[in-house]
Design a protein around this motif. Structure first.
Motif, PDB file in Angstrom:
ATOM      1  N   ALA A 218       2.365  -9.222   4.730  1.00  0.00           N
ATOM      2  CA  ALA A 218       3.428  -8.675   3.883  1.00  0.00           C
ATOM      3  C   ALA A 218       3.548  -7.197   4.229  1.00  0.00           C
ATOM      4  CB  ALA A 218       3.108  -8.863   2.409  1.00  0.00           C
ATOM      5  N   ALA A 219       4.656  -6.829   4.855  1.00  0.00           N
ATOM      6  CA  ALA A 219       4.798  -5.458   5.334  1.00  0.00           C
ATOM      7  C   ALA A 219       6.257  -5.167   5.627  1.00  0.00           C
ATOM      8  CB  ALA A 219       3.948  -5.245   6.592  1.00  0.00           C
ATOM      9  N   ALA A 220       6.544  -3.894   5.944  1.00  0.00           N
ATOM     10  CA  ALA A 220       7.890  -3.499   6.351  1.00  0.00           C
ATOM     11  C   ALA A 220       8.242  -4.171   7.675  1.00  0.00           C
ATOM     12  CB  ALA A 220       7.953  -1.982   6.497  1.00  0.00           C
ATOM     13  N   PRO A 221       9.536  -4.412   7.935  1.00  0.00           N
ATOM     14  CA  PRO A 221       9.942  -5.105   9.161  1.00  0.00           C
ATOM     15  C   PRO A 221       9.363  -4.497  10.430  1.00  0.00           C
ATOM     16  CG  PRO A 221      11.809  -4.916   7.687  1.00  0.00           C
ATOM     17  CD  PRO A 221      10.694  -4.134   7.059  1.00  0.00           C
ATOM     18  N   ARG A 222       9.352  -3.174  10.534  1.00  0.00           N
ATOM     19  CA  ARG A 222       8.859  -2.553  11.768  1.00  0.00           C
ATOM     20  C   ARG A 222       7.383  -2.853  11.988  1.00  0.00           C
ATOM     21  NH1 ARG A 222       9.106   3.863  13.613  1.00  0.00           N
ATOM     22  NH2 ARG A 222       8.393   3.477  15.757  1.00  0.00           N
TER      23      ARG A 222
END
Length: 362
Positions: A218-222
């Motif tokens: 679970a993280a930012a797209p980049r």
């Protein structure tokens, strides 16, 4: 303007008989963010969305919306709204009455609810079609009406179950841009289920990759794109090759891995023991069609497939224990030195382009 809710999922599981669809997942979705749950069919993403909405009971764990624990609340008390994949519009009602339906059920007087419905249709640029029925609309127009109906109750969170899956490819691109703009305009939390990597990358502030009922990352797209946490994420997102092997040496902060068939590769900054299994990821667009040098890594491979994509060319090769190692090169580089299916090629990449991949614990 409705306020946005933080969504806090705490060790939530969903069990159907002898089958566990969601395994004790925990996640915080920030208020006002656009979150996409991404994964293959059957991974648990829709079950999770339906538990947030209250349409599925939670087998164990808790769910908090804002400051309120809503684990046992019915959908109507959660201050969320859900937009279904089928849109579920009433065919016998015009657009105003479709959008105003939930307010009618709450006992709001006709004049007030119709005024609010028209305002929502105006927000969706559908006011000119207010007197029409759903069958007289295109798929994209029906989606806008379904959005208006979901938003009229001023929810703190909007839940979307694969909302773009029924649209043609060109309309999907247009509608996802409109969804992102709408979310930024309203400022409320959007939780969107999709199986499309491109859709999640284009829309999300937070991508939640699920597999077999568990959260892999679970993280930012980049971060998901550049630093996949596990081999599954690397493969599912499609932008990293995965090579598997065992640790053969450790020295000066460098781990050496021996892959199937004998090739050895290096990766930085990963604590391992000699003989331990290890997975590494290499970006598909960072692989070069040239022999490894003293400063690079690589192996010999055989080309099994070539796909021309306009600005780039995708080559699939086999070697180092992988049957589907992918190389993305620019069209200029490829046509400057073409290769054919069956050709032997040398591949190489830099040490800094190697990503250590974890393994999700059971």
């Amino acid at each position: 303007m409705p306020k946005a809710a933080e969504i806090d999922i705490v060790s939530v599981s969903k069990i159907y008989g002898a089958t566990t669809a969601v395994h004790a997942i925990s996640l915080k979705i920030p208020a006002g963010s656009y979150c996409c749950f991404l994964g293959p069919s059957g991974c648990g993403k829709t079950s999770t969305l339906r538990m947030i909405a209250g349409h599925e009971s939670i087998s164990s764990g808790d769910l908090r919306l804002g400051h309120v624990v809503v684990t046992d609340f019915p959908p109507a008390r959660r201050n969320t709204a859900m937009m279904f994949q089928s849109y579920a519009l009433f065919p016998h009602l015009d657009l105003v009455d479709n959008v105003a339906f939930s307010l009618k059920m709450k006992g709001v007087d006709k004049e007030t609810r119709r005024a609010k419905a028209l305002a929502m249709l105006r927000l969706m640029q559908m006011e000119a079609y207010a007197g029409r029925r759903p069958a007289q609309l295109s798929g994209g127009q029906q989606q806008r009406v379904a959005l208006a109906r979901a938003l009229i109750t001023e929810p703190e969170a909007l839940l979307l179950d694969e909302p773009l899956s029924a649209l043609d490819p060109f309309l999907k691109i247009r509608m996802r841009a409109e969804l992102k703009k709408l979310q930024k305009t309203l400022g409320i939390t959007f939780v969107h289920v999709t199986h499309s990597q491109e859709e999640a990358m284009a829309l999300a502030d937070l991508i939640v990759v699920m597999n077999d009922g568990r959260i892999e990352q679970a993280a930012a797209p980049r971060i998901v794109f550049e630093q996949p946490a596990t081999a599954f994420v690397a493969r599912f997102m499609g932008d990293h090759n995965v090579l598997s092997g065992r640790v053969s040496a450790i020295r000066d902060g460098i781990v050496e891995m021996e892959a199937a068939g004998g090739p050895r590769f290096a990766v930085r900054d990963i604590a391992q023991e000699i003989g331990a299994p290890i997975d590494i990821g290499i970006r598909t667009d960072r692989v070069r069609l040239e022999p490894a040098s003293e400063k690079t890594l690589g192996f010999q491979a055989v080309v099994s497939n070539i796909e021309y994509r306009g600005a780039s060319v995708k080559l699939t090769v086999s070697g180092a224990g992988s049957d589907d190692f992918t190389v993305i090169v620019s069209d200029a580089d490829y046509f400057n030195k073409t290769v054919s299916v069956g050709d032997a090629v040398s591949l190489s990449w830099a040490l800094e382009d190697v990503v250590p991949l974890g393994r999700l614990s059971a």
